[in-house]
Design a protein around this motif. Structure first.
Motif, PDB file in Angstrom:
ATOM      1  N   VAL A  88      -0.347 -17.645 -12.264  1.00 37.52           N
ATOM      2  CA  VAL A  88      -1.755 -17.949 -12.518  1.00 37.52           C
ATOM      3  C   VAL A  88      -1.957 -19.037 -13.568  1.00 37.52           C
ATOM      4  N   TYR A 157      -2.592 -13.009  -8.383  1.00 35.52           N
ATOM      5  CA  TYR A 157      -2.884 -12.232  -9.587  1.00 35.52           C
ATOM      6  C   TYR A 157      -1.800 -12.496 -10.632  1.00 35.52           C
ATOM      7  N   ASP A 166      -7.014  -7.679  -9.542  1.00 41.62           N
ATOM      8  CA  ASP A 166      -7.040  -8.566 -10.694  1.00 41.62           C
ATOM      9  C   ASP A 166      -6.799 -10.008 -10.274  1.00 41.62           C
ATOM     10  N   VAL A 168      -7.268 -13.878  -9.438  1.00 45.69           N
ATOM     11  CA  VAL A 168      -8.069 -14.905 -10.104  1.00 45.69           C
ATOM     12  C   VAL A 168      -8.108 -16.214  -9.320  1.00 45.69           C
ATOM     13  N   TYR A 169      -7.406 -16.278  -8.213  1.00 42.48           N
ATOM     14  CA  TYR A 169      -7.461 -17.438  -7.323  1.00 42.48           C
ATOM     15  C   TYR A 169      -7.757 -16.939  -5.916  1.00 42.48           C
ATOM     16  N   LEU A 206     -13.574 -11.253 -10.861  1.00 42.50           N
ATOM     17  CA  LEU A 206     -12.225 -11.805 -10.909  1.00 42.50           C
ATOM     18  C   LEU A 206     -11.506 -11.170 -12.087  1.00 42.50           C
ATOM     19  N   GLY A 207     -10.198 -11.150 -12.025  1.00 44.12           N
ATOM     20  CA  GLY A 207      -9.422 -10.566 -13.100  1.00 44.12           C
ATOM     21  C   GLY A 207      -9.564 -11.364 -14.393  1.00 44.12           C
ATOM     22  N   GLU A 209      -7.029 -12.256 -16.683  1.00 47.99           N
ATOM     23  CA  GLU A 209      -5.938 -13.168 -17.068  1.00 47.99           C
ATOM     24  C   GLU A 209      -5.770 -14.275 -16.028  1.00 47.99           C
ATOM     25  N   ASN A 211      -8.110 -16.470 -15.396  1.00 48.67           N
ATOM     26  CA  ASN A 211      -9.426 -16.783 -14.835  1.00 48.67           C
ATOM     27  C   ASN A 211      -9.985 -18.013 -15.559  1.00 48.67           C
TER      28      ASN A 211
END
Length: 611
Positions: A88, A157, A166, A168-169, A206-207, A209, A211
């Motif tokens: 991430v 994640y 979690d 984030v993409y 979104l999660g 970490e 993000n």
């Protein structure tokens, strides 16, 4: 408009990003992911367009790593990255969408009403925890009768172990599972085998970490708060472009990855009071991707018990095709286990399960003790195929303190009864991986965050969640490798002893569901649901023109006698979970049933007759 990096062929790539609050945006091309270096890093300014979009077409090959540079100094991965091979926090990677050769041109999908869904977590379904490792298990699923698998979220994640919520993409496929090529390989193989693929997507948060959306624009709003913090901006200023980001994501999965349906996580946590809600607009977008021969579906997770979720737009609804029916699970679970803490306080009587069979929702405007208010509305105009039911799923297992599956909460007879209650229902059934053979390994909550403060916050949060259920014991450490390892399926159990018998029982139930017209037709209007007075027993009478079936269930730990009358006709017993064939104590229900026959059911059993 396609967000992210879009390879056009002939060495040309288009970059598009929404960053309305930035004065300058450039794409920083780095080394190629295959190990070959570019002659030198290149920093290419993007051109600003309408509504804060930035775009450029330039020379770049698939496999090239890149970041966006914001206002000449801040470098961030692409918010619509299609691949994050280094995790991430690493750079994004250009993917050629046409590099994969699809072999599913003849695929026409599975009608929702015919689906038997199997929910699985990629990382724990096999020892390898990858998309390609699932391929070896497809013959087992086909033999069982599964024709649709539902993948828990696969969006990138943090780390290499997580439930997936979690992420984030939203556009990137988890690198440790096999990335975009791995997912396409799985979907392609499933379609060739006759299996639909449902993907769990998360549009409510979104999660924390990794993000980096905050750095690009107002993707979030402080108008509302969710259990995960600030809400995604679906109805505040600049929300049109936030909606476009998530609408494009849904289209991306359905078009580029040939996904058959999307399961939407916790739509009750999507806050949107606009005249045309995002969730309604999403249904419109998905409808444009369907045609007369191949329909895509939206399946919502909602605890609102609000029929607007699945009502058509013409009747003021959001137009989703189906929803998870938690009420059915809770009514069944409490009868099987006797648990009454937390939200289970609203359930426990046989009439609750009967009501679930009649209309899906148990609470359709009645007072809820747990919520201390009335809850739900009547789904009287909704179809039976719009409710997905189960006796286990990732939430109901994994959100227990010890992650116990039903196999550790009830005896063997109770497991068969649970299977019959789900698979003989007039709704769309869903199994949770390993359920079919009584897997005893827990399914625990696990993460692999890199931030020490975040890890500690997750630990505290899990402990707080369990207080309402009064469970005793130490909370397993979500960050620990042990909880992830413990949660992997033990496939060696599947063909052994009672586990093998249970799997055969599931297989038989699914076969009956496919071949018996009265079971294959999903219609709550073509059934009668009767409870046994003052006893935990009920029976269903389901019918079509060509066939009728009677399904009798005893949830008591002792034998239960049910007095007539029964529907007219001569009924032949075709299934009894207590039969020795299914490792039961022996069937005692009569083999033939007539209108005035007194029936005694074995403890914790399900019996089916046909006329």
């Amino acid at each position: 408009m396609r967000l992210g990096s879009y390879y056009l062929g002939n060495g040309q790539c288009q970059f598009t990003v929404w960053a309305p609050q930035r004065e300058a945006v450039a794409v920083h091309l780095l080394d190629a992911n295959d190990g070959s270096s570019l002659s030198h890093d290149r920093l290419i300014p993007l051109n600003r367009g309408d509504r804060g979009y930035w775009q450029i077409t330039t020379r770049a090959q698939p496999g090239t790593l890149y970041r966006y540079q914001l206002d000449h100094h801040l470098e961030r991965p692409d918010p619509a990255s299609h691949w994050q091979p280094q995790g991430v926090h690493g750079p994004s990677c250009i993917v050629d969408p046409d590099a994969f050769t699809w072999q599913d041109a003849d695929w026409r999908g599975i009608p929702l009403a015919q689906m038997v869904i199997y929910e699985l977590h990629v990382g724990t379904f096999t020892p390898e925890g990858t998309f390609t490792a699932i391929l070896d298990r497809l013959p087992d699923l086909l033999d069982l009768g599964i024709n649709a698998i539902e993948l828990m979220p696969v969006a990138q994640y943090p780390g290499d172990r997580n439930w997936g919520y979690d992420g984030v993409y939203p556009y990137a496929v988890q690198h440790s599972y096999g990335g975009p090529t791995g997912l396409k390989t799985l979907v392609n193989a499933c379609h060739q085998a006759g299996i639909a693929v449902i993907l769990d997507v998360v549009y409510n948060h979104l999660g924390p970490e990794g993000n980096y959306l905050w750095d690009y624009g107002p993707y979030f709003t402080e108008k509302y708060k969710t259990p995960w913090g600030s809400a995604i901006n679906f109805d505040d200023a600049d929300s049109d472009e936030v909606r476009a980001y998530f609408l494009g994501n849904a289209q991306y999965w359905l078009q580029d990855f040939h996904i058959d349906a999307l399961r939407l996580d916790a739509v009750h946590a999507i806050y949107d009071f606009s005249a045309q809600p995002f969730l309604q607009e999403l249904a419109d977008r998905v409808a444009t991707l369907s045609d007369a021969t191949y329909q895509r579906y939206l399946i919502a997770e909602s605890d609102l018990n609000d029929a607007r979720v699945i009502r058509p737009k013409s009747l003021g609804g959001w137009g989703h095709d189906a929803q998870w029916c938690d009420d059915f699970h809770h009514a069944l679970h409490t009868l099987l286990t006797g648990e009454r803490s937390g939200y289970y306080a609203d359930f426990g009587g046989i009439e609750h399960l009967a009501q679930a069979y009649r209309r899906g929702y148990v609470y359709a405007g009645e007072y809820s003790v747990h919520r201390r208010r009335r809850h739900g509305n009547a789904p009287s105009d909704c179809r039976a195929e719009q409710f997905v039911v189960c006796c286990q799923n990732h939430d109901q297992v994994g959100n227990r303190l010890a992650g116990e599956r039903l196999s550790l909460l009830v005896d063997f007879e109770g497991l068969k009864l649970a299977a019959g209650a789900v698979l003989l229902s007039p709704f769309v059934p869903m199994l949770f991986m390993g359920e079919e053979y009584g897997e005893t390994a827990p399914f625990l909550y696990f993460v692999s965050h890199g931030d020490a403060n975040l890890i500690e916050a997750v630990r505290r949060g899990r402990a707080e969640e369990f207080k309402a259920f009064h469970w005793l014991g130490e909370v397993p450490d979500p960050q620990g490798l042990e909880v992830f390892a413990l949660s992997k399926l033990d496939w060696a159990r599947s063909p052994q002893g009672n586990q093998g018998r249970l799997r055969s029982f599931y297989r038989q139930l699914i076969q009956y569901r496919r071949t018996f017209p009265a079971l294959a037709t999903l219609d709550t209007r073509s059934q009668q649901v009767v409870t046994v007075p003052e006893q935990p027993g009920l029976w269903l009478h389901r019918w079509v023109e060509t066939q009728e079936v009677l399904i009798l269930m005893n949830f008591a730990a002792v034998a239960l006698t049910i007095a007539p009358p029964w529907p007219p006709g001569i009924w032949q017993r075709c299934l009894d979970s207590a039969d020795s064939q299914w490792a039961g104590p022996g069937a005692i229900a009569p083999t033939t049933l007539q209108e005035n026959t007194i029936v005694t059911l074995s403890p914790r059993s399900v019996v089916m007759y046909q006329a």
